[in-house]
Design an enzyme around this catalytic site. Structure first.
Site, PDB file in Angstrom:
ATOM      1  N   GLU A   1       0.562  -0.622  -0.057  1.00  0.00           N
ATOM      2  CA  GLU A   1       0.031   0.563   0.001  1.00  0.00           C
ATOM      3  C   GLU A   1       0.558   1.263  -0.066  1.00  0.00           C
ATOM      4  O   GLU A   1       2.098   1.541   0.363  1.00  0.00           O
ATOM      5  CB  GLU A   1      -1.424  -0.034   1.761  1.00  0.00           C
ATOM      6  CG  GLU A   1      -1.639   1.262   1.232  1.00  0.00           C
ATOM      7  CD  GLU A   1      -2.651   0.967   2.984  1.00  0.00           C
ATOM      8  OE1 GLU A   1      -3.443   1.790   3.219  1.00  0.00           O
ATOM      9  OE2 GLU A   1      -2.911  -0.105   3.300  1.00  0.00           O
TER      10      GLU A   1
ATOM     11  N   GLU B   1      -2.538  10.972   3.032  1.00  0.00           N
ATOM     12  CA  GLU B   1      -4.177  11.512   3.720  1.00  0.00           C
ATOM     13  C   GLU B   1      -3.976  12.090   4.211  1.00  0.00           C
ATOM     14  O   GLU B   1      -3.035  12.589   4.498  1.00  0.00           O
ATOM     15  CB  GLU B   1      -3.830   9.762   5.417  1.00  0.00           C
ATOM     16  CG  GLU B   1      -3.874   8.413   4.123  1.00  0.00           C
ATOM     17  CD  GLU B   1      -3.177   7.387   4.993  1.00  0.00           C
ATOM     18  OE1 GLU B   1      -4.512   6.067   5.577  1.00  0.00           O
ATOM     19  OE2 GLU B   1      -3.115   7.206   6.787  1.00  0.00           O
TER      20      GLU B   1
END
EC number: 3.2.1.73
Length: 334
Positions: free
Chosen positions: A136, A140
């Site tokens: 991943e 964010e």
């Protein structure tokens, strides 16, 4: 996520991912994209994308509902809202590509949601639900302080690479571009065309899906702050780009806002400004589509020639395509 949070929640998160998410995905031969890819979010393209319709559990205190992924005025909108009568108190949206993407440059143009206890995101992910290791790469925005962006990545379930970057602006107030270039030995992160951080350790290797979501946290107050239940909240996205050969011309989309073209003669109408507001943006694109679909029979400007953006004497789909290319910065002007 914060390393201290992951150390406590890793086992439960992996279990939830494998038990809850996996049943919603049937194992298929992975399609890995190796050519440039651009998605403008004017509408839902079910051939390329899917809206999540399940729950991740663990730290995600919401259920994903297709109804929470909508499209309006050239934008994809994720909405966090109350959920009544379900297993979760909140519902929200997650949008993900059907294909997988590997090394290359990724870019999004988005506006984050602002509120304590929530996360707006742009990331690549693959894991047990895809019969792959958990790899991943994250960009964010923690809603408690949207003047910062958090970068992180995982390789085979191992994260702990968080870096909090001071943006110098509030990501919830306007659209900006965010990107990362993923290579075998590094990940470079970009904000509005400027490289701001490089990571070089434990770099992921497995192609993943491009994803975006908005969610309230549960049990991670130290990281996100305690969610106060405020709804509705929205994160907005204009486009996603992917270039397998890296940053285009060593310079990703540099401009944080869409600037109108400046005519040689300031008295001339602005090409592409079909709604007559003095700017060329996604609202003009949406209005142009309605015209071609015959929902409207003329534009709300006096000079209809502003829609002839390629100057061939006709107003047709070729002009719409050119307008789209301008909005995604594929061409510098109209």
């Amino acid at each position: 996520m914060k390393n201290r949070v992951i150390s406590l929640l890793m086992a439960s998160l992996l279990l939830v991912l494998s038990v809850i998410v996996a049943p919603f995905y049937k194992a298929e031969a992975a399609t890995v994209v190796n050519t440039p890819f651009v998605a403008v979010f004017s509408n839902f393209d079910s051939s390329q994308w899917e809206k999540a319709d399940w729950a991740n559990g663990s730290v995600f205190n919401c259920v994903w509902k297709p109804s929470q992924v909508t499209f309006s005025n050239g934008k994809m909108i994720l909405t966090l809202d109350r959920e009544y009568g379900g297993s979760y108190p909140y519902k929200s949206g997650e949008y993900r590509s059907k294909s997988f993407f590997g090394y290359g440059y990724y870019e999004v143009r988005m506006k984050a949601a602002k509120n304590v206890g929530i996360v707006s995101s742009f990331f690549t992910y693959t894991g047990p639900s895809d019969n792959n290791p958990w790899d991943e790469i994250d960009i964010e925005f923690l809603g408690k302080d949207t003047t910062k962006a958090q970068f992180n990545w995982y390789k085979n379930e191992v994260g702990g690479n968080e870096y909090l970057h001071n943006l110098g602006f509030d990501a919830s107030q306007d659209f900006h571009t965010y990107g990362f270039e993923w290579r075998p030995d590094y990940i470079d992160f970009y904000v509005d065309g400027k490289k701001v951080y490089r990571g070089t350790r434990n770099i992921p290797v497995t192609p993943g899906k491009i994803m975006m979501n908005l969610w309230p946290g549960k049990g991670v107050d130290e990281w996100l702050g305690r969610y106060d239940g405020r709804t509705p909240l929205q994160a907005e996205y204009e486009y996603v780009k992917y270039y397998p050969n890296g940053v285009p011309q060593d310079n990703p989309t540099p401009t944080p806002t869409i600037a109108p073209s400046t005519p040689t003669n300031p008295n001339l109408p602005l090409k592409g400004d079909v709604n007559g507001d003095g700017h060329v943006n996604s609202s003009d694109y949406s209005l142009f589509k309605r015209y071609l679909l015959r929902v409207i029979d003329r534009f709300p400007v006096g000079d209809q020639s502003v829609a002839d953006v390629n100057r061939d004497g006709r107003i047709d789909s070729t002009d719409l395509t050119m307008l789209k290319r301008y909005l995604i910065r594929a061409i510098p002007s109209l």
